[in-house]
Design an enzyme around this catalytic site. Structure first.
Site, mmCIF file in Angstrom:
data_model
loop_
_atom_site.group_PDB
_atom_site.id
_atom_site.type_symbol
_atom_site.label_atom_id
_atom_site.label_comp_id
_atom_site.label_asym_id
_atom_site.label_seq_id
_atom_site.Cartn_x
_atom_site.Cartn_y
_atom_site.Cartn_z
ATOM 1 N N GLY A 154 0.858 -1.180 0.000
ATOM 2 C CA GLY A 154 0.000 0.000 0.000
ATOM 3 C C GLY A 154 0.888 1.222 0.000
ATOM 4 C CD GLU A 155 2.526 5.985 0.078
ATOM 5 O OE1 GLU A 155 2.538 5.610 -1.101
ATOM 6 O OE2 GLU A 155 3.520 6.460 0.638
ATOM 7 C CB SER A 156 5.417 2.689 3.770
ATOM 8 O OG SER A 156 6.082 3.670 3.010
ATOM 9 C CB CYS A 209 5.279 -3.941 -1.158
ATOM 10 S SG CYS A 209 5.875 -2.711 -2.332
ATOM 11 N NE ARG A 250 8.221 5.254 1.225
ATOM 12 C CZ ARG A 250 7.505 6.358 0.999
ATOM 13 N NH1 ARG A 250 7.923 7.533 1.442
ATOM 14 N NH2 ARG A 250 6.373 6.282 0.343
ATOM 15 N NE ARG A 302 3.842 4.078 -5.710
ATOM 16 C CZ ARG A 302 3.709 4.608 -4.488
ATOM 17 N NH1 ARG A 302 4.599 5.469 -4.055
ATOM 18 N NH2 ARG A 302 2.694 4.287 -3.739
ATOM 19 C CG HIS A 345 2.759 -6.318 -4.046
ATOM 20 N ND1 HIS A 345 2.080 -5.695 -3.021
ATOM 21 C CD2 HIS A 345 3.518 -5.370 -4.633
ATOM 22 C CE1 HIS A 345 2.409 -4.420 -2.995
ATOM 23 N NE2 HIS A 345 3.281 -4.196 -3.951
ATOM 24 C CD GLU A 355 0.239 -8.251 -1.354
ATOM 25 O OE1 GLU A 355 1.199 -9.067 -1.351
ATOM 26 O OE2 GLU A 355 0.399 -7.028 -1.146
HETATM 27 N N1 GLN Z 1 6.335 2.743 -2.549
HETATM 28 C C1 GLN Z 1 5.317 2.447 -1.600
HETATM 29 C C2 GLN Z 1 5.637 3.042 -0.233
HETATM 30 O O1 GLN Z 1 6.650 3.577 -0.036
HETATM 31 C C3 GLN Z 1 5.126 0.959 -1.471
HETATM 32 C C4 GLN Z 1 4.460 0.437 -2.703
HETATM 33 C C5 GLN Z 1 3.693 -0.801 -2.530
HETATM 34 O O2 GLN Z 1 3.410 -1.305 -1.429
HETATM 35 N N2 GLN Z 1 3.299 -1.321 -3.649
HETATM 36 O O3 GLN Z 1 4.831 2.947 0.630
#
Ligand code: GLN
Length: 195
Positions: free
Chosen positions: A52-54, A84, A111, A140, A177, A179
């Site tokens: 997701g988005e860390s 991720c 990241r 990403r 991932h 998942e």
């Molecule tokens: N780049 C994202 C982050 O820094 C991680 C991307 C992902 O989980 N697909 O959170």
């Protein structure tokens, strides 16, 4: 066995589906749930922190008391799968002040090292113990820059993209991932260890 996915943001449903598929293959009785409170987390045998988005995941789990509960879960030997963004949050350091790392697996990460959203890709990952490569989905994705008290077990073109560590070797942390593919071998691995 109870498998909880930290449900504040990201690939929550996908992690539950992958876990259910893996449980079916192993003929294991696994209940899956979304975890949004520390109380729910304490009931789980295995916890996943999804992609997701860390920065968002980090902020929410700090505010909701889930960060502390996660640290206790890992300290107590509970199974933990971080993928991720989950890897970024679980790491020792992500070199980004917007992410409060849990430091439950001894790696330093960078990241977005595998490029932008548009540069997402799927590539074969070599996994220790697997006969065939695993289809790694990289979005990403963070790079694992250094590995301390943890063991590398997955590689993309020779670079480490998966480690196993934590106090009881109970933490699996991946740049990619598992998942988001139909291949449930990574989740099976986590369950086989947690049994
Ligand atoms: N780049 C994202 C982050 O820094 C991680 C991307 C992902 O989980 N697909 O959170």
């Amino acid at each position: 066995m109870k498998y909880g996915v930290v449900g504040v943001q990201g690939d929550v449903e996908e992690h539950r589906e992958a876990a259910e598929q893996a449980a079916g293959k192993l003929e294991l009785d696994v209940d899956t749930l979304d975890v949004t409170t520390a109380g729910e987390l304490r009931e789980c045998d295995v916890v996943a922190l999804p992609g997701g988005e860390s920065t968002t995941i980090s902020r929410h789990i700090e505010e909701d008391g889930l960060a502390e509960a996660l640290e206790e879960h890992v300290e107590g030997g509970g199974g933990f799968l971080a993928t991720c963004a989950g890897l970024i949050v679980a790491s020792h350091s992500a070199d980004d002040e917007r992410v409060v790392t849990l430091d439950v697996v001894d790696v330093d990460v960078e990241r977005n090292a595998y490029g932008s959203q548009r540069e997402s890709f799927e590539a074969p990952v070599e996994v220790d113990g697997f006969d065939d490569p695993y289809p790694g989905v990289f979005i990403r994705a963070p790079a694992i820059d250094s590995v301390g008290e943890a063991e590398a077990f997955a590689w993309l073109n020779g670079d480490v993209v998966g480690v196993r560590g934590g106090p009881d070797d109970n933490v699996y942390a991946l740049s990619f991932h598992p998942e988001l593919t139909a291949d449930s071998r990574i989740h099976e691995l986590v369950f086989q260890d947690a049994r």
